[in-house]
Each structure stands twice: as C-alpha cells, then as structure tokens.
Design a protein around this motif. Structure first.
Motif, PDB file in Angstrom:
ATOM      1  N   THR A   1      31.455  67.898  63.632  1.00 23.91           N
ATOM      2  CA  THR A   1      31.354  69.345  63.823  1.00 23.91           C
ATOM      3  C   THR A   1      31.531  70.061  62.501  1.00 23.91           C
ATOM      4  O   THR A   1      30.773  70.955  62.153  1.00 23.91           O
ATOM      5  CB  THR A   1      32.485  69.877  64.727  1.00 23.91           C
ATOM      6  OG1 THR A   1      33.045  68.805  65.412  1.00 23.91           O
ATOM      7  CG2 THR A   1      32.031  70.964  65.590  1.00 23.91           C
TER       8      THR A   1
ATOM      9  N   GLN B   1      28.787  72.695  60.148  1.00 25.08           N
ATOM     10  CA  GLN B   1      29.014  74.136  60.078  1.00 25.08           C
ATOM     11  C   GLN B   1      28.791  74.764  58.700  1.00 25.08           C
ATOM     12  O   GLN B   1      29.079  75.948  58.505  1.00 25.08           O
ATOM     13  CB  GLN B   1      30.435  74.459  60.556  1.00 25.08           C
ATOM     14  CG  GLN B   1      30.479  74.602  62.078  1.00 25.08           C
ATOM     15  CD  GLN B   1      31.891  74.630  62.598  1.00 25.08           C
ATOM     16  OE1 GLN B   1      32.824  74.415  61.850  1.00 25.08           O
ATOM     17  NE2 GLN B   1      32.057  74.915  63.866  1.00 25.08           N
TER      18      GLN B   1
ATOM     19  N   GLN C   1      28.131  75.833  68.525  1.00 25.95           N
ATOM     20  CA  GLN C   1      28.322  75.030  67.330  1.00 25.95           C
ATOM     21  C   GLN C   1      27.279  75.347  66.265  1.00 25.95           C
ATOM     22  O   GLN C   1      27.601  75.495  65.099  1.00 25.95           O
ATOM     23  CB  GLN C   1      28.259  73.547  67.673  1.00 25.95           C
ATOM     24  CG  GLN C   1      28.624  72.693  66.476  1.00 25.95           C
ATOM     25  CD  GLN C   1      28.415  71.228  66.776  1.00 25.95           C
ATOM     26  OE1 GLN C   1      28.602  70.787  67.898  1.00 25.95           O
ATOM     27  NE2 GLN C   1      28.013  70.480  65.766  1.00 25.95           N
TER      28      GLN C   1
ATOM     29  N   TYR D   1      32.682  73.496  70.989  1.00 26.40           N
ATOM     30  CA  TYR D   1      31.648  72.574  71.389  1.00 26.40           C
ATOM     31  C   TYR D   1      32.215  71.178  71.688  1.00 26.40           C
ATOM     32  O   TYR D   1      31.939  70.581  72.720  1.00 26.40           O
ATOM     33  CB  TYR D   1      30.526  72.488  70.345  1.00 26.40           C
ATOM     34  CG  TYR D   1      29.590  71.491  70.861  1.00 26.40           C
ATOM     35  CD1 TYR D   1      28.939  71.755  72.057  1.00 26.40           C
ATOM     36  CD2 TYR D   1      29.490  70.237  70.312  1.00 26.40           C
ATOM     37  CE1 TYR D   1      28.175  70.805  72.658  1.00 26.40           C
ATOM     38  CE2 TYR D   1      28.728  69.284  70.908  1.00 26.40           C
ATOM     39  CZ  TYR D   1      28.071  69.569  72.076  1.00 26.40           C
ATOM     40  OH  TYR D   1      27.333  68.629  72.669  1.00 26.40           O
TER      41      TYR D   1
END
Lengths: 413, 306, 291
Positions: free
Chosen positions: A24, A28, A96, B29
């Motif tokens: 993740t 980003q 996300q 998420y």
C-alpha cells in the motif's frame, strides 16, 4: 494436530498482512496525474470493449495535453463478473488509488451492487455498459445521496423503444406484424420486455408470447419449436449474456422466423467467427455500424479503435469512450477533481460524442442521470449481418443496405 | 509441552494484538481486504469442522452460506426486519439447511454425499433464479442496511467475529464431540459399538457448521450491502472455501482461517497480473496441496522438525 | 408431432450426455479417480477444434481431429501432472487420497478455465458442424449434424464396448477395476494399464468435447456445468458402471427435454436434480451400482 502449528500459521498470516501493508505504502507515491478507474468484465466481449474504449480515450486526451495540463492515469480492474470482486475493486480504487471517478460495468447486476458504494463513498461512477432501468431509477429515488451515479448508457426502456422505432420503419412495411419476445432471464431484460410489450403494439406488431430463458440454456430446440408453432413473423430477442448458441441453433435448425431485436453480441465484429457465419441475416439494435457516420466523431473513433485493438468496437466501447470525454470535460470545466465538482460538471454535459449528442437527464426525470434518448440525441442504429459484414439498415437516412432475410426465413412471405 | 503451549498462546496473542492495532496504521483498503478475508476464514473453519473432524465430504459450503446470506437479505429487504433480527433469521435458515443436509449424511458418505451437497447448491441457485421476485434473481438483492460504512468499524466487527467463531469451533473440535466425530468419521460402526450416539453427534456437527457459515454469510451481506449468487452461492465460492481449508491445513480449524486469509491476500498482491491472477492463485494452491498435503500449517511444522 | 420432436431432440441430447459421461465413469471404474476437471478436458478439445476450424479456417474434419488431439493431450497432462503425483505422494495418507484427487482436479479445472478465459475470452463459440443442412425426418426438420453426431457417438460407444469386453486390454482393465492388487501380484504393470485407461479417456473426452461443441457450443463458462452433468449422470447410473451411465444419460436427457417442452425451458434442470436426490435416498449406489 500439534500445538506449535498455531504459532507458525499465525506467523504466515502476519507476514501476509505486513506484505499487504508495504505494498500500500509503495503505491501511494505519485500524485500528479489524475487517476481514473475502470471496472470491467475482462473475459467478455463487452467488458473488454469497456477497457479498450477507456484506454483509447485516455491515450488521446493525454496526447492532447491531458486535463488542464495534468495527464490521466488509468487503472483498469477485472471484476470477473462478480459483485464481490467488483465492490472490493471499487473500494480499492477509491480509497487506495484515489481514483477521482470510476467508469465501466456492463453487467446490470454488478452495476447495481456498486451503486450504493458510489453513494456511500461519494465516488463519481459512470456506468457505461449496463442497461437496467433500475440503475437510473435508483438515482431518482434519492438524488441528494446518490447524485454521484451517472448512467452513461441507455436504460433498457429506451433500447426497447429504439427496437420498436426501427421495426416500425423497416419490418412493418414488409408485413411482419407478429412477434414472440425471447429474452434471457437477467436484470436488464425485465424492463426491456416490459418496453417491448408496451411499444410493439403501438407500431402495429402483435406480441404472441413472451418467453424468458435461463442464460445457461444450451439447447434451444424446444424453445424454437414452440415459437415456430405460433407462426410469428419475428423473434424479438433480448440477449447480451447469451448470443452464440441461440444464433447458431437458429441457423442450423433453419428456424423459419426472422431473428431481430437486441442480440448484443452480434453487434461485435467478432461474432461472425464465433458463430461460423450463422449470424448471417440476424438483425440487431446497436450503437453504431462500421463505416456509418452517426456524428463526425464516429468514424475517426472506429478507425482508431480497429487500428489499436484489431477488431471493431462493441457497443460498450462507444459509451465508455464518450463517458471518458464527458468526464474529462467536466473536470476541465470545473477545474476540480472533487466529487461534487465532477457531478456538477457532468450535469452540464452537452457534447457530441460517437453515439450522438450526449446529455444527462436531470433530477426530475424518471431516469435521473441517464443519457437522453431520441432524435437529436442518441437513437442507436439497426444493423444486419449480410455476407459476413454488418450493414446499417436503420435509421433510414444513414442506411447503407436494405433488409434481406435468409432463404429459410419463410414466415415473412 | 507446557512451555510450548504458553509460548504458542503468547505468539497467538501477539498476532491478534497486531491485527487489533492494525486499523490505526493501515490504509482503509488493506482493512477492506482483511475484512472480507475474516468472513471467508469463518467459512473455511466451519467447513473444516465437518470435513476435517467428521470426515463429511461437503461440496456445498455455499448452500449453508447462501441460506444465511439470503435469509438475512430477504429478512431485511423484504420483511423489514432490523439488521440484528435479520442476521438471526438468516442464521436460523442456515441451521435448518444444515440439519437437512445431515439427514442424507447419516446414510451416505464419500462421493455420494459430495454429490448431494453439490446438488443442494445447484437447487438453491435454481430456486433463487426461479423466485426472482423475492430473491432478486440473477440481479442480486440489495439490502437497505449496512453494518457500517467505516472500514475501521467493519474491520473490527469481522475480526471479533472471526476470533470468537474460531475459539468456539476450536473448543468444539478439541472437546469430546470432536473426538467422537473423528472416530465416527473413520469407523462408524466401531464408534457406535463404543456406545456413542453417532447420529446425534453428526447432526450436531452439521448444525454447528451451518450456524457459523450462515452467520458469517449473513454478516457478509450487511458488509457488502448486497447478496448475490456469485458472491455467496456460486460453486466457485464453495471451491474457494474448500481450497482455503485444505490449503491451510485440514483438521486444524485455524488452518482454514490461515488458508482463507492467504488466498485473499495473495489474490490482492497478484493484482498486477490482471486476468491471470486467479490462475496463479490456483496454481499455488495446487502446489501446496500436492507437495505439502498438510497445508501451510503442516509445511511449517515440517520445516521446524527438520 | 410434438412427441416425435421430443423423441428426436431428447435422443440427440441424451446421446451427447452419455458420450460425455462415459470417459468419466471409465476412469473412475478403472482407477477410482473422480476427475473434477472433466468439463475442462471437453472444453479444451472444443476450443481447439473451433480455433483451427474457424479462426484458422481449416476443414471441419481436420479441426475435429485437432480438437480430439488436444483433448487427448490435456487428459494426459491431467494424469501425468496432477492425478499421478497425488496418487503416488507418500505424504498423503491413503484414506484421504480420494479427497486430494478431488481437490487437485478441481483446482486444475479452475486453472484450465482461467487459461481459456485469458486466451479466448469467456464468450461461447460453436465448433463447425461436420455436416451442415437439415433433413426432414418423419415431418420433423432436423439438422443432419444431429444424426451424424448420434451415429458417431454410438459407434464410439460400440467400439469401447468391444474393447472392454472382447480384448485382452479390456480384460486387464476390468480386472484392475475389481482388484488392482491381484493384478500386480500376477506380474502386470499397473502403471501401464492406468496409462491405457487414461489414453482411452482422453480420446473419449476429445470426441465428446468436439461433438458437444458443434451441437451445443462451448466455452470456458461451460466447464463447471459439463463436469456437474457428467458427475450427476455417473452417480445416478452407479459409479463405475458403464451400462448404468448409458441408462442414466438417457433418463436425464429425456426428463430434461420433456420438462423443457412440456413445462418450461427455465425449469429444465430441476426435475433431474430432484430425481437424483430421491434416488440417492432410496438407492445410494445408483441405478446399476454394485455397492
């Protein structure tokens, strides 16, 4: 099982979670481009066309300088025709990837499952292939909460209307005045059947029966026998999930009834090969036909599309391509990627796309945020397969061929 | 042995602690992915109780899950039940379905029972399509209520639910019930000769498995906001549950949870492969099953031993 | 007229069901393997035949041949890469081998489906019919291909019967089905017998896949349904019983056809499923099963 296993199992779970968290963080980073998501049923013809239509539009928009100087970054996700996968992917792209809007979904079931999430997450969602009436009725029922949803295609009621309009111009003059409606049992065909039942009598066609079948049906012989016994002039189809088998069996068994209505897969140029040419003589409503200039944008689009992807666009490629341009215009106009700004921008849409003139209907309309249908806006076309080529037979002013049915179709004589 | 146990409990507690504090660090998420995985974990653990312990070849976990999910969905959307009542309603439907499945299981075993459970799923699917007016048919059923739209709260619900279900299932599996089931699964006649009421225990096992499957299905509906055939009934989902349980390590209960979380997290990590991601996940599962038949848990145990 | 129609249509469908289920029951009978990737084998054959015949434009008979070859190849891969390793694995306890074969073949079926999706999309296709056109049979307009399909299917089933009942190989196959250990003791190479059984299975799957593909169409989304219907028919007939499978195929085929004609096409599959449950309760070993 011995105890130590618990610990080790847990260790794996932990590693997996850590791995997920790390990935993740990694994604980003880049924030400059405007991220737009696409959810599509990649293993299907219309789903693939959604992805292709979006890809082509984004290539062109980026080549022309992007949106107010910012390029679009497109994320395409496969929803595997599963509501669960679709919802997960919708949440992922929203939260996300920070997609400013999401386009796609040709299965009404999937689109309907995504609608509440668009409303809950305030994520603009443009449905570009599904056709259930409920999609836009859902927006109408609670506009304030659900204004983020746009049905950037036509509700089934309009599709039925288009079929009735073309039947009136083409087939009624050929004395074809009886029909059996034959639809796959799916969300989008309920309003389609209701539409057929309502508008066919108005154009002078008598509906003898209304047959719905399970989309998993493989042998259509009993259905065709039943239909033949009623001696209708035409079979009014409502097919999108199915197409190959009923078409092939219609031709193989030489069912003497014309096959018309909506046979969505027959709108794709790939259908000839998939059916070994059994589609010869099939008439279907479609968004466009090869070489027919519905608007000045249509032919450049189809040319660019076949050059890029090696096949003619299916209907959902047109709607997705247009929706992407409408979205880019909306962001450009409002100079913002905030959900409310995008909604406001989309509501001001008045552009000429590949399908016709695009305008989303207002809050008061029954089909809130669905595209406007009718002369001057979008009407669609009727095409017929003739000698392996899709010919445009309606609207009459655009037609490049006359309707001709195969010799085994005797019910018309 | 005692020291071993203490250490295990400590490590389990540490992992749970990490899962508990995760919402404060991870993106929403990641939480969403894990939320789905936790519900799946309960599906797999319930299946393992039936298969791993009682030896029942149940190809139809989604019959029970689907009953729970659709019972809850219909209760909420059509009968106007508030969310908690609807969840109970769905769970009750699943338990009734579980007992109904137990009846053939008393007579049949192996592939025959497998087929009955498979047919149960197909019939449920047909019923949903035929009674589309009530069930929403292929379209799926949208429910008005959701547990929460906050990913943190949803995560918390799912995590707590998984921990409690896992603890209860594990306790049952290790109790005398689990032993009797195992004995009856291996040799029914012998177990009965020892004076155990095999019939009652089998029905009980089906009911317990159905309870947790149905409850998890019902909660999943209110997490997703929709019940649809391809999310809770389709054979493909059942296959995933079975694969998760076998892959994690059968006859361990916890293995089911690990397999389910592994499958879902792996699918997420393989997302860049696009359409091929499901293929790779299936390939990995096949590899584990062929080379490490005791599953992920057994695989690590073996490495420890060597 | 309607009765005749039902008779012809039901016969065509039932014959295809029988052919499709035959290999499945044979391989169970001989080696105890329930191959849940069965539908995948049929669809791979059909897709290969479609690809060669339609996408590459080859002659219908050539493409059917390629399809059968593909079916044979994928069947042997199934045996060599999936079933055999599980059967020979020392790590898997004997009692649970059956379940592992089920799970492994299930996964293999999923993999085949995903690959077909990836290469061909999930849109069904129709394999070129070997003969096109229709004939008027006692007043019923029937595609010639339907007769040809039935004729080929029956010829194949006849050959199989001769092979199993009238040859040495058949004798060994039957013996393996009854008592594999005795055969090993007598000095026969069990591995070779299994390989022969899988070869026959591969040919049957290839032929069935291509014929079904030209009659009903084929596609990755058909895999589960084809496996399910073979499984249903085989269990209904009695696992491992070839004649039971034939009878069950015709029972299921005719019940479905009758339902589709007389009640509603939408309910086509329901009565057969209910019948199956009823039979399971009354006679768990199936119509002609031994135990």
């Amino acid at each position: 099982m011995s105890k130590p296993n618990i610990k080790r199992g847990a260790g794996i779970a932990l590693a997996a979670i850590l791995a997920a968290s790390v990935s993740t963080v990694a994604v980003q980073a880049a924030q400059k481009p405007i991220v737009i998501g696409v959810t599509a049923e990649m293993a299907t013809i219309p789903g693939k066309a959604i992805a292709n239509g979006a890809t082509l539009a984004v290539q062109q928009i980026n080549a022309a300088g992007g949106i107010n100087g910012r390029p679009i970054k497109l994320i395409i996700e496969d929803n595997h025709v599963s509501t669960t996968d679709a919802i997960r992917s919708f949440q992922r792209m929203t939260r996300q990837d920070h997609a400013v809007a999401i386009l796609g979904a040709f299965t009404s079931e999937v689109a309907l499952a995504l609608e509440p999430w668009s409303a809950r997450l305030h994520e603009p969602f443009l449905i570009t292939g599904a056709a259930s009436n409920k999609l836009a009725e859902y927006v109408h029922a609670d506009y304030a909460q659900r204004k983020y949803i746009f049905h950037a295609y036509l509700p089934a009621a309009y599709l039925a209307q288009a079929v009735c309009d073309s039947t009136k111009d083409l087939l009624v003059p050929m004395h074809m005045t009886t029909a059996v409606v034959l639809s796959e049992d799916a969300a989008w065909t309920k309003p389609l059947d209701a539409g057929y039942d309502k508008c066919l009598p108005k154009v002078g066609v008598k509906v003898l029966d209304n047959i719905r079948f399970d989309p998993n049906t493989t042998d259509f012989t009993p259905i065709y026998q039943k239909i033949e016994a009623m001696h209708p002039a035409m079979i009014m189809a409502g097919w999108a999930h199915v197409g190959v088998q009923p078409t092939v069996q219609w031709a193989e068994q030489k069912v003497p009834v014309a096959l018309v209505g909506i046979n969505a897969q027959a709108g794709s140029s790939l259908f000839w090969k998939a059916t070994n040419g059994a589609t010869e003589g099939v008439l279907t409503g479609n968004t466009s036909a090869p070489g027919v200039a519905i608007t000045p944008k249509t032919i450049p689009f189809t040319n660019a599309y076949s050059k890029e992807f090696g096949s003619e666009p299916a209907y959902s490629a047109y709607s997705t391509y247009d929706a992407m341009y409408a979205l880019a215009d909306a962001i450009k106009r409002e100079k913002s990627t905030k959900p409310n700004a995008i909604v406001a921008g989309l509501e001001k849409t008045d552009m000429v796309g590949t399908q016709g003139r695009l305008e989303f209907q207002g809050k008061a309309a029954k089909f809130t945020h669905a595209l406007r249908y009718g002369p001057g806006y979008i009407t669609g076309v009727a095409i017929q397969w003739q000698n392996g080529v899709q010919k445009c037979v309606w609207p009459l002013k655009l037609a490049n061929a006359k309707v001709v049915f195969p010799s085994f179709v005797t019910a018309t004589k | 042995m005692q020291a071993f146990k203490t250490r295990n409990i400590l490590i389990l507690a540490a992992i749970l602690a990490i899962l508990v504090i995760l919402p404060f660090g991870a993106g929403s998420y990641v939480l969403g992915v894990l939320t789905t995985a936790f519900y799946f974990a309960v599906f797999a653990m319930s299946w393992d109780l039936l298969f791993g312990y009682a030896g029942e070849v149940n190809f139809g976990p989604t019959f029970l899950i689907g009953l729970g999910a659709y019972g809850a969905g219909i209760g909420n959307a059509l009968l106007g039940m508030p969310l908690p009542i609807a969840v109970l309603f769905g769970t009750a439907a699943a338990v009734i379905g579980g007992v109904a499945l137990a009846i053939p299981a008393l007579k049949l075993s192996g592939p025959y029972l497998g087929l009955i459970t498979l047919v149960a799923v197909l019939l449920l699917q047909q019923a949903i399509v035929i009674f589309a007016g009530v069930s929403g048919g292929e379209i799926g059923l949208s429910v008005p209520s959701v547990l929460s739209i906050s990913s943190k709260i949803n995560y918390a619900y799912a995590l707590i639910f998984m921990i409690i279900s896992g603890a209860i299932l594990l306790t049952i599996a290790r109790s005398s019930l689990g032993m009797i089931l195992q004995a009856a699964g291996q040799d029914r006649v012998a177990a009965a000769a020892l004076g155990f009421d095999v019939t009652r225990h089998k029905i009980l096992a089906f009911a317990v498995s159905a309870f947790f499957s149905g409850l998890a299905g019902a909660l999943l509906v209110f997490y997703l906001g929709t019940a649809s055939v391809n999310a809770v009934v389709d054979l493909a989902i059942g296959i995933r549950v079975i694969i998760a349980a076998v892959m994690g390590g059968r006859r361990t209960i916890i293995g089911g949870a690990i397999g389910a979380i592994f499958l879902i997290v792996a699918a997420e990590l393989l997302r860049p492969l696009g359409q091929l991601s499901s293929f790779v996940v299936a390939l990995m599962a096949l590899g584990v099953i062929m080379f490490f038949p005791d599953g992920l848990l057994g695989m690590i145990a073996a490495r420890r031993r060597s | 007229m309607l009765a005749l129609q039902i008779l012809i249509d039901g016969f065509a469908i039932s014959t295809l069901y029988a052919l499709g289920a035959l290999g499945f029951t044979l391989i169970f009978g001989v080696s105890g393997v329930l191959n849940l990737a069965h539908g995948g084998l049929l669809v791979v054959s059909a897709m290969a035949a479609w690809y060669v015949g339609t996408a590459l434009g080859a002659n219908a008979w050539v493409s059917a041949g390629v399809g059968i070859g593909a079916g044979l190849a994928v069947t042997l891969v199934t045996y060599g890469a999936v079933v055999r390793p599980v059967q020979r694995s020392r790590a898997i306890p004997g009692a649970e081998r059956e379940l592992f074969v089920l799970t492994a073949t299930l996964l293999w079926g999923v993999m085949l489906q995903e690959l077909l999706d990836y290469w061909f999309s999930d849109t069904p296709v129709a394999v070129k019919p070997l003969l096109s056109g229709t004939v008027n049979f006692l007043g019923v307009r029937t595609p010639i291909n339907e007769f040809l399909t039935a004729a080929i299917a029956w010829a194949v089933m006849g050959l199989l019967w001769l092979l199993v009942n009238r040859t040495d190989i058949g004798k060994r196959l039957r013996a393996t089905a009854i008592n594999p250990r005795a055969l090993t003791l007598l000095g026969f190479d069990l591995e070779r017998i299994y390989l022969v059984a899988w070869l026959i299975y591969g040919l049957l799957a290839g032929i069935a896949g291509v014929l079904i593909g030209s009659f009903l169409g084929s596609g990755s989304s058909y895999i589960a349904g084809l496996t399910g219907s073979a499984f249903t028919i085989v269990v209904l007939g009695g696992l491992g019983s070839v004649s039971g499978t034939l009878i069950a195929a015709y029972v299921v085929g005719y019940i479905e056809t009758l339902t589709a004609y007389l009640i509603s096409p939408a309910l086509r599959e329901v009565p057969a499923l209910l019948l199956l449950i009823a039979v399971m309760y009354v006679r768990p070993q199936g119509l002609l099963g031994k135990r």
